[in-house]
Design a protein around this motif. Structure first.
Motif, short mmCIF file in Angstrom:
data_model
loop_
_atom_site.label_atom_id
_atom_site.label_comp_id
_atom_site.label_asym_id
_atom_site.label_seq_id
_atom_site.Cartn_x
_atom_site.Cartn_y
_atom_site.Cartn_z
N GLN A 35 -19.37 0.21 -101.82
CA GLN A 35 -18.19 0.91 -101.31
C GLN A 35 -17.62 1.85 -102.35
O GLN A 35 -17.56 1.52 -103.53
CB GLN A 35 -17.11 -0.10 -100.91
CG GLN A 35 -17.53 -0.97 -99.76
CD GLN A 35 -16.53 -2.06 -99.46
OE1 GLN A 35 -15.74 -2.44 -100.31
NE2 GLN A 35 -16.58 -2.57 -98.24
N ASP A 37 -14.15 3.86 -102.80
CA ASP A 37 -12.79 4.07 -102.28
C ASP A 37 -12.21 5.35 -102.86
O ASP A 37 -12.48 5.72 -104.00
CB ASP A 37 -11.87 2.90 -102.66
CG ASP A 37 -12.13 1.67 -101.79
OD1 ASP A 37 -12.93 1.76 -100.84
OD2 ASP A 37 -11.54 0.62 -102.07
N SER A 39 -8.44 6.88 -103.16
CA SER A 39 -7.05 6.49 -102.97
C SER A 39 -6.09 7.58 -103.41
O SER A 39 -6.17 8.08 -104.53
CB SER A 39 -6.80 5.21 -103.79
OG SER A 39 -5.47 4.82 -103.68
N GLN A 103 -14.26 4.67 -93.34
CA GLN A 103 -13.07 3.99 -92.83
C GLN A 103 -11.83 4.64 -93.43
O GLN A 103 -11.81 4.92 -94.63
CB GLN A 103 -13.07 2.52 -93.23
CG GLN A 103 -14.16 1.69 -92.59
CD GLN A 103 -14.23 0.34 -93.28
OE1 GLN A 103 -14.78 0.23 -94.38
NE2 GLN A 103 -13.67 -0.67 -92.66
N ARG A 104 -10.83 4.82 -92.59
CA ARG A 104 -9.51 5.22 -93.09
C ARG A 104 -8.67 3.96 -93.02
O ARG A 104 -8.21 3.55 -91.97
CB ARG A 104 -8.94 6.32 -92.20
CG ARG A 104 -7.61 6.80 -92.71
CD ARG A 104 -7.09 7.95 -91.89
NE ARG A 104 -5.76 8.29 -92.36
CZ ARG A 104 -5.07 9.32 -91.93
NH1 ARG A 104 -5.59 10.11 -91.03
NH2 ARG A 104 -3.87 9.57 -92.41
N LEU A 105 -8.50 3.32 -94.18
CA LEU A 105 -7.84 2.01 -94.22
C LEU A 105 -6.33 2.14 -94.11
O LEU A 105 -5.65 1.21 -93.72
CB LEU A 105 -8.23 1.27 -95.50
CG LEU A 105 -9.74 1.02 -95.64
CD1 LEU A 105 -10.05 0.39 -96.99
CD2 LEU A 105 -10.25 0.14 -94.52
N SER A 106 -5.80 3.29 -94.51
CA SER A 106 -4.37 3.57 -94.36
C SER A 106 -4.22 5.09 -94.41
O SER A 106 -5.21 5.80 -94.53
CB SER A 106 -3.55 2.92 -95.49
OG SER A 106 -3.71 3.65 -96.70
N LEU A 109 -5.61 5.76 -98.01
CA LEU A 109 -6.78 5.07 -98.58
C LEU A 109 -7.98 5.27 -97.67
O LEU A 109 -7.95 4.91 -96.49
CB LEU A 109 -6.51 3.58 -98.78
CG LEU A 109 -7.67 2.76 -99.34
CD1 LEU A 109 -8.14 3.29 -100.69
CD2 LEU A 109 -7.28 1.29 -99.47
N ARG A 111 -12.34 4.89 -97.36
CA ARG A 111 -13.47 4.14 -97.91
C ARG A 111 -14.77 4.65 -97.31
O ARG A 111 -14.89 4.82 -96.10
CB ARG A 111 -13.32 2.66 -97.61
CG ARG A 111 -14.55 1.83 -98.02
CD ARG A 111 -14.28 0.35 -97.92
NE ARG A 111 -13.34 -0.03 -98.97
CZ ARG A 111 -12.65 -1.18 -98.94
NH1 ARG A 111 -12.78 -2.02 -97.95
NH2 ARG A 111 -11.82 -1.46 -99.93
N THR A 113 -18.71 3.51 -97.23
CA THR A 113 -19.68 2.46 -97.53
C THR A 113 -21.07 3.05 -97.36
O THR A 113 -21.37 3.67 -96.34
CB THR A 113 -19.51 1.25 -96.59
OG1 THR A 113 -18.16 0.77 -96.70
CG2 THR A 113 -20.47 0.12 -96.95
#
Length: 165
Positions: A35, A37, A39, A103-106, A109, A111, A113
């Motif tokens: 992964q 990230d 941020s 992925q858009r975790l927030s 943030l 990510r 993978t």
């Protein structure tokens, strides 16, 4: 006067986009996933949107006429994945095909993978974030851009011993 007040609240003295510039080392086994990230630590406006691009940084092929001033340019950036303001995805070369999961975790943030790691994935990775904002007429403009720190990824093949206990 009303129009002037509306516009003045829109203008920023200085963009405050900040991206995490911490560096990291990552060792993964072949065929595993890893992964990356990206941020955003601070943004210029709660209304701003982001475009994110991940890069694989590779050492340039040794050329005959490398000059001292070009030390900074000894790496080539290969786009792994770019996620535009309009959430249109563009992956880089074919070797990344069907191996990426975004992925858009927030709101701040993101990510990426990479699945099924291979030795060719060994290298340094970074991401670039562009901060976009809409002006009062609804037109988007790029306010700022920042580069993250690098993540050094080493992919070990099955027979290679880990250098870390």
């Amino acid at each position: 006067i009303l129009l002037h007040t509306h516009l003045s609240s829109f203008i920023f003295s200085e963009p405050t986009l900040q991206v995490d510039t911490a560096t990291a080392n990552l060792t993964v086994q072949e065929k595993e996933s890893f992964q990356l990230d990206c941020s955003v630590l601070s943004r210029s406006s709660p209304k701003s949107h982001f475009a994110v691009t991940w890069y694989n940084l590779r050492a340039k092929e040794a050329g005959g006429h490398a000059e001292e001033e070009e030390k900074e340019e000894e790496e080539e950036k290969e786009v792994v994945l770019s996620v535009g303001l309009d959430t249109i995805f563009n992956s880089g070369t074919g070797r990344w095909q069907d191996r990426l999961c975004f992925q858009r975790l927030s709101a701040v943030l993101f990510r990426l993978t990479v699945l099924q790691a291979s030795g060719a994935d060994t290298g340094n990775y970074s991401c670039r974030v562009e901060e976009w904002l809409a002006d009062p007429s609804g037109m988007w403009y790029r306010l700022a851009e920042e580069e993250s720190g690098t993540v050094a990824v080493h992919v070990q093949d099955a027979g290679e011993k880990s250098q870390y206990p």
